[in-house]
Design an enzyme around this catalytic site. Structure first.
Site, PDB file in Angstrom:
ATOM      1  N   HIS A  65       0.985  -1.168   0.152  1.00 49.36           N
ATOM      2  CA  HIS A  65       0.065   0.096  -0.026  1.00 49.36           C
ATOM      3  C   HIS A  65       0.892   1.277  -0.137  1.00 49.36           C
ATOM      4  O   HIS A  65       1.851   1.073   0.404  1.00 49.36           O
ATOM      5  CB  HIS A  65      -0.831   0.074   1.031  1.00 49.36           C
ATOM      6  CG  HIS A  65      -0.199   0.063   2.703  1.00 49.36           C
ATOM      7  ND1 HIS A  65       0.421  -1.072   3.016  1.00 49.36           N
ATOM      8  CD2 HIS A  65       0.221   1.048   3.470  1.00 49.36           C
ATOM      9  CE1 HIS A  65       0.759  -1.283   4.288  1.00 49.36           C
ATOM     10  NE2 HIS A  65       0.684   0.287   4.430  1.00 49.36           N
ATOM     11  N   CYS A 229       2.067   3.297  12.345  1.00 51.54           N
ATOM     12  CA  CYS A 229       3.016   2.620  11.118  1.00 51.54           C
ATOM     13  C   CYS A 229       3.321   3.976  10.077  1.00 51.54           C
ATOM     14  O   CYS A 229       2.720   5.119  10.309  1.00 51.54           O
ATOM     15  CB  CYS A 229       2.487   1.725  10.408  1.00 51.54           C
ATOM     16  SG  CYS A 229       1.085   2.237   9.435  1.00 51.54           S
TER      17      CYS A 229
END
Length: 720
Positions: A65, A229
Site C-alpha cells: 500500500h 506505522c
C-alpha cells in the site's frame, strides 16, 4: 466503499510469483479503470513503501500500500495466489494480496474506509470466506461488506462484548466497512472511558496499577495502547484490532489510540490515568508520549502488535505485577530533546541533539529557497540577481520576470535560515519558551553578518538563558505571566545584548575568515576537502556526521550570491551522498546471489532513493553488513567528492539528485564523478562479500547461497 473495489479489481487466479509482479498485475487493473494515471510512477511509490518495511502479515496476507500522486481516487485491488507470494511475513508466503492505493491528499473518510479493511483482515472468518470465494463479484461484495454471512459467527460472538462500548456493533467484519467510524476519530474508544472488551471478565491473578499495587477488586486489568506505522493506513489499524481481540480473549480491557494518517484523537486523560499498563506498537515516534509516563510499558514495533498481541498483553501484566514503571519527566525538564531521548544522556549527546533539532527545521527552508533560486537562474540567466523588485517591474509574458520572481522568493526563504536554526536549537533545549530569544538572536546574527556560526551561538545562548530563568523559584502569583511576558522579555534582552555587544563581532570575523578561506581553496586543498566531505557523507548515511557535512555545504550557498567555492562544495556533498544507495542497487543487480532476498528487494528501491539524493537508502545494507558496506561506501564517496571538486562542478540547489542536473555546472563530468564512485563502491562490496567464508552445511533455509538466515536480517528502517 462501493466504488473502491469492484469485480474488475479482483483476480482470483493471480499468477505472479514475486511481490513486484503481483503489485504490477493488480495495479494494471487500476490503470484500466482510470484509478491510476502512471503505472510505473505508482509502482515506484509502492516499492518505496515496501522498502521501509515488508508488508506481509502472518496468516498468509500481503498488503502492499502507499499514498501516491498518481492515484485519482482511493482504490483497493485484491488478488488470490494459489502458489503464494513472499511479502516478508515470518510464517511464509501470502495467498491473499490486497493492493491499497490512496491519493496523496486522501481525506479522513477515505482513510477510515481503508483502515476498516485492515481491521477486517484480523477476522479469521472473513479471510476464510475470501479463500472460498468462487467468483470475483462475490469476493468484491464480501470486501465491501455487502455480504456478511461469512463472518456472522464472529460478529455474534463479539456483539455482546462490544455492546458496552457502543450502541451498535463495531465488528468490522460483520458490518459494512464504511460503518467503522471509530477509526476516523483516531481511537478505538467510542466514548471516553468506555471499555472495548468484556468488562465482566476479571483478569485472574492480575495485579498492577501504575505503581504495581493490586487492581481494584472486581474490575479487569486495564491497558491503554498506541499503534502507528509509517504510512498510517493499514498496519496501524490492524495492530489495534489485533490487540483488542487478544484483550477480549484474556479478559483484559484494551483501549487503543490509533495514530494514523487521518490524524488521531488523544485518549481521555481519565482512561490513561486508570490504566494499569501501556503498550506502544509503533514504527514512528509516539506523539505526546509523556502522557503515559509512570506506567508499566511495553514498547515494540507495530508488526509485533499484529502478530503476537497475547504475548504483549501478558508481558504488560507481568511488568505491572513486578511494579516496573517508566519514569515521569521531572518538572521543567520536558524539552523536545529530553522527551525524545533516553534518561541519563551525557551533555555531548544532548548538544548533538540540540544542534540537529535546529538543522532538521532549517533544511526545508534550505531546500525550498535553494531550488527556487536555482530555478530563477535557470529561467532568467545568471544576471537575474540584479533584476529590480518584482513589486516594481513584472511582465507576465517575459521569462525574465518569472525568473526574477522565483529568485526573489528564494532569497526571502533563505533569509529565514539562520533565525530558524537558532530558534529551534533553543526550542530543543528549553521547549517553546526558547523560540522567541532564539529567533531574535538568529535575526541579529543575520543583521551583523555573523551568519551560520552566529546562529549556532545564538541558539545555544538563548536555550541556556531560558533554562536558567526557569530554574528561578518564582512566586505562584507571577507564574501565569512567566511564559508570555517575563521569559520572552528577559531572555531576548540578554541574548540581544550578548550578540550585539559581546560576541557578535568576533563571530562575524570568524565567519568572514571561513568564507575567505573557502574562496581561496584551489588545487590539492580543494581535492582533499572534497574527499573529506565525501567520507563524512558516507560514514553514517543520514546520521549526525552526514548532517554536519550537509549543513556545512548548505550554509555556504544560503546567501543570495554564493561563491564558486561554496557551490563546488555543495556539488561534491550531493554527489557523494548519492553514491551508497546507487552502489548497493548496482551490486544487488550484478551479483544478486551475495545478498539476501530482502536486500535484493531493497536494491530495487535504492535506485530511486540514490538518484534522489537520499543516502538513507543504503541503511538496510549497512545495518546487515557494516564492516563491508560502510568502508566501501566511504571509499567511493571520497573519490566522488574529490572528482567533483577536480571537475569544477558547481551546484546552487541544495537537493534534488539527478533531477537538478540541468542546474549543475559541468553536468557531464559531474555524472562521471558519481558513476566512478558508484562503480568503485559496488566493486568493493562485491569483492569483500565474495571473500567471506561460506556458511556451514545445514544453514537456515531462506538465505542466499546458504548464507545467514532470513530471520537474522535487520529490521528495515523508516524512511524520511
Amino acid at each position: 466503499m462501493s466504488d473502491m473495489i469492484t469485480a474488475e479489481l479482483v483476480d482470483l487466479d493471480l499468477s505472479a510469483d514475486t511481490k513486484e509482479a503481483a503489485a504490477r498485475a493488480l495495479a494494471e487493473r487500476m490503470v484500466a479503470l482510470g484509478r491510476v494515471t502512471d503505472l510505473d510512477g505508482f509502482l515506484a511509490d509502492v516499492a518505496a513503501r515496501e522498502a521501509q518495511m515488508p508488508t506481509g502479515l502472518d496468516g498468509g496476507i500481503g498488503i502492499p500500500h502507499c499514498r501516491s500522486a498518481h492515484v485519482t481516487e482511493p482504490t483497493l485491488a485484491f488478488g488470490r495466489s494459489a502458489a503464494g507470494i513472499d511479502f516478508g511475513a515470518a510464517d511464509g508466503p501470502a495467498d491473499l494480496i490486497f493492493l491499497i492505493a490512496a491519493p496523496a491528499g486522501a481525506d479522513d473518510a477515505h482513510l477510515t474506509i481503508l483502515s476498516s479493511l485492515a481491521r477486517q483482515l484480523m477476522n479469521a472468518d472473513f479471510t476464510s470466506a475470501l479463500r472460498a470465494a468462487d467468483d470475483a463479484a462475490s469476493a468484491a461484495a464480501l470486501i465491501r461488506g455487502e455480504d456478511d454471512s461469512a463472518s456472522s459467527q464472529g460478529a455474534d460472538s463479539d456483539a455482546a462484548a462490544r455492546a458496552a462500548a457502543s450502541p451498535a456493533p463495531q465488528d468490522s467484519a460483520a458490518a459494512p466497512v464504511a460503518a467503522s467510524a471509530g477509526a476516523a476519530a483516531g481511537t478505538t474508544a467510542p466514548v471516553p472511558g468506555a471499555s472495548v472488551t468484556d468488562a465482566s471478565a476479571p483478569a485472574p491473578g492480575a495485579t498492577g496499577s501504575a505503581g504495581g499495587a493490586d487492581s481494584t477488586a472486581g474490575r479487569p486489568f486495564r491497558i491503554v495502547a498506541v499503534t502507528s506505522c509509517p504510512t498510517g493506513i493499514a498496519h496501524t489499524y490492524m495492530a489495534a484490532e489485533s490487540l483488542e481481540n487478544a484483550g477480549r480473549e484474556a479478559g483484559v480491557e484494551v483501549v487503543v489510540e490509533t495514530q494514523g494518517s487521518a490524524g488521531f484523537t488523544r485518549l481521555d486523560p481519565a482512561v490513561v490515568a486508570a490504566a494499569d499498563a501501556v503498550i506502544f506498537a509503533h514504527d514512528v515516534p509516539v506523539r505526546d508520549k509523556d502522557r503515559f509516563a509512570g506506567k508499566p510499558t511495553v514498547d515494540v514495533g507495530v508488526k509485533a502488535g499484529i502478530n503476537r498481541p497475547a504475548d504483549l498483553i501478558a508481558e504488560a501484566r507481568e511488568r505491572a505485577a513486578r511494579g516496573e514503571v517508566t519514569a515521569a519527566a521531572p518538572a521543567g525538564s520536558g524539552t523536545p530533546v529530553e522527551r525524545a531521548g533516553d534518561s541519563g544522556e551525557g551533555y555531548g549527546t544532548k548538544l548533538r541533539k540540540w544542534l540537529m533539532s535546529g538543522v532538521s527545521y532549517m533544511v526545508p527552508f534550505v531546500a525550498a529557497g535553494g531550488l527556487l533560486i536555482a530555478l530563477g537562474f535557470a529561467i532568467g540567466g545568471y544576471k537575474i540577481n540584479k533584476a529590480p523588485s518584482v513589486m516594481d517591474h513584472f511582465v507576465w509574458g517575459q521569462a525574465d520576470s518569472w525568473g526574477a520572481l522565483l529568485f526573489q522568493i528564494g532569497v526571502v526563504s533563505f533569509g529565514f535560515l539562520v533565525p530558524v536554526l537558532a530558534g529551534y536549537i533553543a526550542y530543543g533545549m528549553a521547549d517553546r519558551p526558547g523560540l522567541v530569544p532564539g529567533f531574535v538572536g538568529g535575526a541579529i546574527s543575520v543583521t551583523i553578518n555573523a551568519g551560520f556560526l552566529g546562529g549556532l551561538a545564538a541558539g545555544l545562548i538563548a536555550g541556556g538563558v531560558v533554562m536558567a530563568i526557569q530554574k528561578v523559584n518564582i512566586p505562584a502569583a507571577l507564574r501565569g505571566i512567566m511564559p508570555v511576558v517575563v521569559i520572552p522579555l528577559i531572555s531576548s534582552a540578554i541574548v540581544g545584548f550578548l550578540m550585539f555587544v559581546v560576541i557578535g563581532k568576533p563571530i562575524a570575523e570568524a565567519q568572514k575568515g571561513l568564507t575567505d578561506w573557502l574562496g581561496g581553496l584551489t588545487g590539492t586543498n580543494a581535492l582533499l576537502l572534497g574527499a573529506l566531505l565525501g567520507l563524512m557523507m558516507c560514514f553514517d548515511l543520514g546520521g549526525p556526521v552526514n548532517k554536519v557535512a550537509y549543513t556545512f555545504a548548505t550554509a555556504g550557498i544560503a546567501v543570495a550570491n554564493p561563491s564558486d567555492s561554496a557551490m563546488k562544495i555543495m556539488a561534491a556533498v550531493m554527489a557523494a551522498g548519492m553514491v551508497p544507495p546507487l552502489a548497493m542497487a548496482l551490486a544487488t543487480t550484478v551479483r544478486g546471489r551475495l545478498f539476501t532476498r530482502a536486500e535484493r528487494e531493497n536494491g530495487k528501491a535504492a535506485w530511486v532513493l540514490g538518484a534522489s539524493f537520499i543516502s538513507e537508502g543504503a541503511i538496510p545494507f549497512a545495518a546487515a553488513d557494516p564492516l563491508r558496506v560502510i568502508p566501501s561506501s566511504m571509499v567511493g564517496g571520497a573519490i566522488t567528492g574529490a572528482l567533483s571538486m577536480a571537475f569544477d562542478a558547481t551546484l546552487r540547489a541544495p537537493h534534488g539528485g539527478i533531477f537538478v542536473v540541468p542546474l549543475i555546472g559541468n553536468p557531464l563530468l559531474y555524472l562521471v564523478a558519481i558513476a566512478v564512485g558508484v562503480c568503485v563502491t559496488a566493486a568493493l562490496v562485491i569483492v569483500l562479500k565474495g571473500l567471506r567464508k561460506p556458511a556451514p552445511a545445514g544453514a537456515a533455509v531462506g538465505s542466499p547461497e546458504g548464507g545467514p538466515a532470513a530471520a537474522a536480517e535487520p529490521k528495515q528502517p523508516v524512511a524520511a
